[in-house]
Motif scaffolding. Structure first.
Motif, mmCIF file in Angstrom:
data_model
loop_
_atom_site.group_PDB
_atom_site.id
_atom_site.type_symbol
_atom_site.label_atom_id
_atom_site.label_comp_id
_atom_site.label_asym_id
_atom_site.label_seq_id
_atom_site.Cartn_x
_atom_site.Cartn_y
_atom_site.Cartn_z
ATOM 1 N N VAL A 90 0.835 -1.207 0.000
ATOM 2 C CA VAL A 90 0.000 0.000 0.000
ATOM 3 C C VAL A 90 0.870 1.256 0.000
ATOM 4 O O VAL A 90 0.628 2.212 -0.746
ATOM 5 C CB VAL A 90 -0.945 0.002 1.220
ATOM 6 N N ILE A 91 1.915 1.249 0.822
ATOM 7 C CA ILE A 91 2.800 2.410 0.928
ATOM 8 C C ILE A 91 3.548 2.631 -0.383
ATOM 9 O O ILE A 91 3.641 3.761 -0.880
ATOM 10 C CB ILE A 91 3.779 2.222 2.097
ATOM 11 N N LEU A 92 4.067 1.555 -0.970
ATOM 12 C CA LEU A 92 4.832 1.683 -2.202
ATOM 13 C C LEU A 92 3.977 2.232 -3.342
ATOM 14 O O LEU A 92 4.467 2.977 -4.197
ATOM 15 C CB LEU A 92 5.419 0.327 -2.593
ATOM 16 N N ARG A 93 2.710 1.878 -3.350
ATOM 17 C CA ARG A 93 1.836 2.401 -4.404
ATOM 18 C C ARG A 93 1.422 3.844 -4.137
ATOM 19 O O ARG A 93 0.956 4.538 -5.042
ATOM 20 C CB ARG A 93 0.594 1.520 -4.532
ATOM 21 N N SER A 94 1.610 4.297 -2.891
ATOM 22 C CA SER A 94 1.152 5.635 -2.513
ATOM 23 C C SER A 94 2.244 6.689 -2.547
ATOM 24 O O SER A 94 1.941 7.881 -2.628
ATOM 25 C CB SER A 94 0.536 5.591 -1.098
ATOM 26 N N VAL A 95 3.512 6.291 -2.461
ATOM 27 C CA VAL A 95 4.589 7.294 -2.421
ATOM 28 C C VAL A 95 4.809 7.842 -3.830
ATOM 29 O O VAL A 95 5.442 7.208 -4.665
ATOM 30 C CB VAL A 95 5.905 6.708 -1.849
ATOM 31 N N GLN A 96 4.295 9.005 -4.074
ATOM 32 C CA GLN A 96 4.378 9.590 -5.403
ATOM 33 C C GLN A 96 5.571 10.522 -5.572
ATOM 34 O O GLN A 96 5.933 10.861 -6.697
ATOM 35 C CB GLN A 96 3.083 10.367 -5.707
ATOM 36 N N SER A 97 6.178 10.940 -4.454
ATOM 37 C CA SER A 97 7.292 11.889 -4.538
ATOM 38 C C SER A 97 8.565 11.321 -3.927
ATOM 39 O O SER A 97 9.434 12.073 -3.483
ATOM 40 C CB SER A 97 6.912 13.197 -3.824
ATOM 41 N N ILE A 98 8.699 10.015 -3.923
ATOM 42 C CA ILE A 98 9.866 9.381 -3.327
ATOM 43 C C ILE A 98 11.122 9.734 -4.108
ATOM 44 O O ILE A 98 11.112 9.817 -5.341
ATOM 45 C CB ILE A 98 9.664 7.848 -3.275
ATOM 46 N N GLU A 99 12.206 9.975 -3.388
ATOM 47 C CA GLU A 99 13.470 10.356 -4.010
ATOM 48 C C GLU A 99 14.544 9.290 -3.827
ATOM 49 O O GLU A 99 15.428 9.152 -4.673
ATOM 50 C CB GLU A 99 13.959 11.683 -3.422
ATOM 51 N N SER A 100 14.493 8.555 -2.707
ATOM 52 C CA SER A 100 15.514 7.542 -2.424
ATOM 53 C C SER A 100 14.840 6.303 -1.848
ATOM 54 O O SER A 100 14.002 6.404 -0.947
ATOM 55 C CB SER A 100 16.552 8.086 -1.431
ATOM 56 N N LEU A 101 15.208 5.124 -2.369
ATOM 57 C CA LEU A 101 14.649 3.857 -1.904
ATOM 58 C C LEU A 101 15.788 2.894 -1.621
ATOM 59 O O LEU A 101 16.661 2.674 -2.476
ATOM 60 C CB LEU A 101 13.708 3.261 -2.956
ATOM 61 N N VAL A 102 15.794 2.333 -0.407
ATOM 62 C CA VAL A 102 16.804 1.356 0.006
ATOM 63 C C VAL A 102 16.085 0.080 0.418
ATOM 64 O O VAL A 102 15.118 0.137 1.205
ATOM 65 C CB VAL A 102 17.654 1.877 1.179
ATOM 66 N N ILE A 103 16.548 -1.054 -0.095
ATOM 67 C CA ILE A 103 15.943 -2.338 0.246
ATOM 68 C C ILE A 103 17.025 -3.275 0.750
ATOM 69 O O ILE A 103 17.978 -3.593 0.031
ATOM 70 C CB ILE A 103 15.224 -2.960 -0.965
ATOM 71 N N TYR A 104 16.890 -3.710 2.011
ATOM 72 C CA TYR A 104 17.744 -4.733 2.588
ATOM 73 C C TYR A 104 16.995 -6.064 2.497
ATOM 74 O O TYR A 104 15.821 -6.147 2.866
ATOM 75 C CB TYR A 104 18.034 -4.440 4.064
ATOM 76 N N GLY A 105 17.671 -7.095 2.036
ATOM 77 C CA GLY A 105 16.975 -8.355 1.861
ATOM 78 C C GLY A 105 17.703 -9.546 2.430
ATOM 79 O O GLY A 105 18.524 -9.444 3.325
ATOM 80 N N GLY A 106 17.389 -10.711 1.869
ATOM 81 C CA GLY A 106 17.996 -11.979 2.259
ATOM 82 C C GLY A 106 18.163 -12.850 1.034
ATOM 83 O O GLY A 106 17.850 -12.440 -0.093
ATOM 84 N N ALA A 107 18.618 -14.083 1.232
ATOM 85 C CA ALA A 107 18.987 -14.959 0.123
ATOM 86 C C ALA A 107 17.852 -15.141 -0.890
ATOM 87 O O ALA A 107 18.059 -15.037 -2.088
ATOM 88 C CB ALA A 107 19.436 -16.316 0.663
ATOM 89 N N GLU A 108 16.646 -15.429 -0.412
ATOM 90 C CA GLU A 108 15.518 -15.638 -1.315
ATOM 91 C C GLU A 108 14.385 -14.666 -1.000
ATOM 92 O O GLU A 108 13.205 -14.992 -1.132
ATOM 93 C CB GLU A 108 15.017 -17.086 -1.185
ATOM 94 N N CYS A 109 14.750 -13.467 -0.577
ATOM 95 C CA CYS A 109 13.737 -12.551 -0.045
ATOM 96 C C CYS A 109 12.700 -12.158 -1.082
ATOM 97 O O CYS A 109 11.553 -11.898 -0.749
ATOM 98 C CB CYS A 109 14.400 -11.318 0.557
ATOM 99 N N TRP A 110 13.075 -12.099 -2.357
ATOM 100 C CA TRP A 110 12.122 -11.607 -3.343
ATOM 101 C C TRP A 110 10.923 -12.527 -3.467
ATOM 102 O O TRP A 110 9.779 -12.082 -3.564
ATOM 103 C CB TRP A 110 12.802 -11.430 -4.700
ATOM 104 N N SER A 111 11.182 -13.828 -3.429
ATOM 105 C CA SER A 111 10.072 -14.766 -3.554
ATOM 106 C C SER A 111 9.122 -14.684 -2.372
ATOM 107 O O SER A 111 7.943 -15.046 -2.484
ATOM 108 C CB SER A 111 10.614 -16.192 -3.690
ATOM 109 N N SER A 112 9.603 -14.200 -1.223
ATOM 110 C CA SER A 112 8.755 -14.104 -0.036
ATOM 111 C C SER A 112 7.820 -12.906 -0.086
ATOM 112 O O SER A 112 6.887 -12.812 0.711
ATOM 113 C CB SER A 112 9.616 -14.024 1.228
ATOM 114 N N LEU A 113 8.037 -11.987 -1.016
ATOM 115 C CA LEU A 113 7.202 -10.791 -1.078
ATOM 116 C C LEU A 113 5.809 -11.072 -1.626
ATOM 117 O O LEU A 113 4.844 -10.410 -1.253
ATOM 118 C CB LEU A 113 7.880 -9.724 -1.933
#
Length: 383
Positions: A90-113
């Protein structure tokens, strides 16, 4: 009505950094509310665990008008629980003026999203306001995400692995955004090969051909991949920062004007054995270099008194005959920076022996006005 203009309130509150003070300001008056919220919610970090009574992502999802204040967003993906993953979407779809995005993850974190959060994150990467993206320790990243990242001016990949199990498709090629990547930061690690393979895939757009600034941490196992990236953006590259763990091999980089080289100095206070060869490599590969910045990191965690810097042989390129040089003809500045590696201690006293050590290593620069030494010693705040 206040006799003072709103701009004055805004300017004063913009100087406040303490969160509790900003919360108090928000309760003072209506004129204080908006600037206080703007600074309270400008930088947000989202975790998967509950902090206090509520996790920030739950609050922001419930009050979406606060999301409009977010400019710098950091998400720790590895421990997100299911309800927070949905709130993050919900937040990612709502931030219309974001300037910087940092994502910390793990080995297979993308599949867990899951599909919803992955789609929301991909949409967020297409925001025109987004100027910087950092992916750290993120595994199994879809190729479409890396493609979208190339439309962001500044991108950092730190131990990021691209999911290359599916061949680069014509659909991905057709939907690829126009590359806007100008500043690329690549860390070492086995994953760097997948990044290079994707960026330089012959069926992909020329992602690297507009890069002007490149920062790489080179280790021996992955040196060839970094060389490929450097060669691919050689025509447009103006700034190169290298963090070598061994002897480096640079392709010809005819447009680089500024180079930064980082070195770590041990307790013996001696430059690495390979440092001289790396400087020679820079001299031969960067014919138009105007500025060389040497960042020397020192660690003060040791027992016993501090020792003096070791006497070192002069660097050949900066020896007594420097002014008769046939290389680095455009060099105007060699900037040596002494920087503390850890958050502990004070290196101010060490700086007084650092300066003569650098002058001894580069005797040909004495009296030329080219050599400059500075100290980067941020104050240590005791816990």
């Amino acid at each position: 009505m206040s006799p003072l203009p709103q701009e004055l309130f805004d300017a004063i509150i913009d100087q406040v950094r303490d969160k509790e003070t900003l919360k108090a300001c928000a309760l003072v008056a209506t004129s204080f509310l908006s600037p206080s919220r703007r600074n309270l919610f400008r930088e947000i970090q989202l975790f998967g665990v509950v902090i206090g009574d509520r996790e920030p992502s739950a609050t922001l999802a419930e009050f979406p008008h606060l999301v409009s204040y977010i400019r710098d967003l950091t998400i720790y993906v590895w421990d997100l629980v299911s309800e927070n993953i949905l709130a993050m979407a919900v937040i990612l779809r709502s931030v219309q003026s974001i300037e910087s995005l940092v994502i910390y993850g793990g080995a297979e974190c993308w599949s867990s999203l899951g599909d919803e959060a992955s789609s929301a994150l991909l949409d967020c990467l297409s925001r025109p306001s987004l100027r910087r993206l950092e992916l750290l320790y993120v595994g199994s990243v879809p190729a479409a995400v890396i493609s979208a990242a190339t439309a962001i001016p500044v991108v950092s990949f730190n131990y990021v692995h691209v999911d290359m199990r599916e061949e680069i498709s014509e659909q991905l090629h057709a939907s690829a955004p126009a590359p806007r990547l100008r500043h690329l930061i690549l860390d070492a690690g086995s994953e760097v090969r997948s990044i290079c393979d994707f960026l330089l895939h012959p069926r992909n757009p020329p992602y690297t051909q507009q890069i002007e600034r490149l920062e790489v941490r080179i280790n021996q196992p992955n040196a060839s991949h970094f060389e490929r990236i450097m060669a691919a953006c050689a025509a447009t590259l103006k700034y190169l920062a290298v963090n070598p763990e061994d002897i480096i091999q640079l392709p010809l980089l005819p447009s680089v004007l500024e180079v930064e080289i980082k070195v770590w100095v041990g307790y013996d206070r001696r430059l690495p054995a390979f440092f001289s060869q790396n400087i020679s490599q820079i001299a031969s590969s960067l014919p138009l270099a105007e500025t060389i910045t040497l960042v020397v990191f020192v660690d003060l965690v040791r027992l016993g008194p501090e020792i003096e810097w070791a006497d070192e042989a002069p660097l050949p390129i900066f020896g007594p005959s420097f002014m008769d040089r046939t290389q680095l003809l455009h060099l105007r500045r060699v900037h040596c920076i002494l920087r503390r590696q850890s958050t502990f201690g004070d290196i101010s006293a060490l700086f007084y022996s650092f300066v003569p050590a650098m002058e001894s290593t580069m005797p040909g620069l004495r009296g030329t006005g080219i050599l400059r030494c500075t100290l980067d010693n941020p104050p240590y705040l005791a816990p």
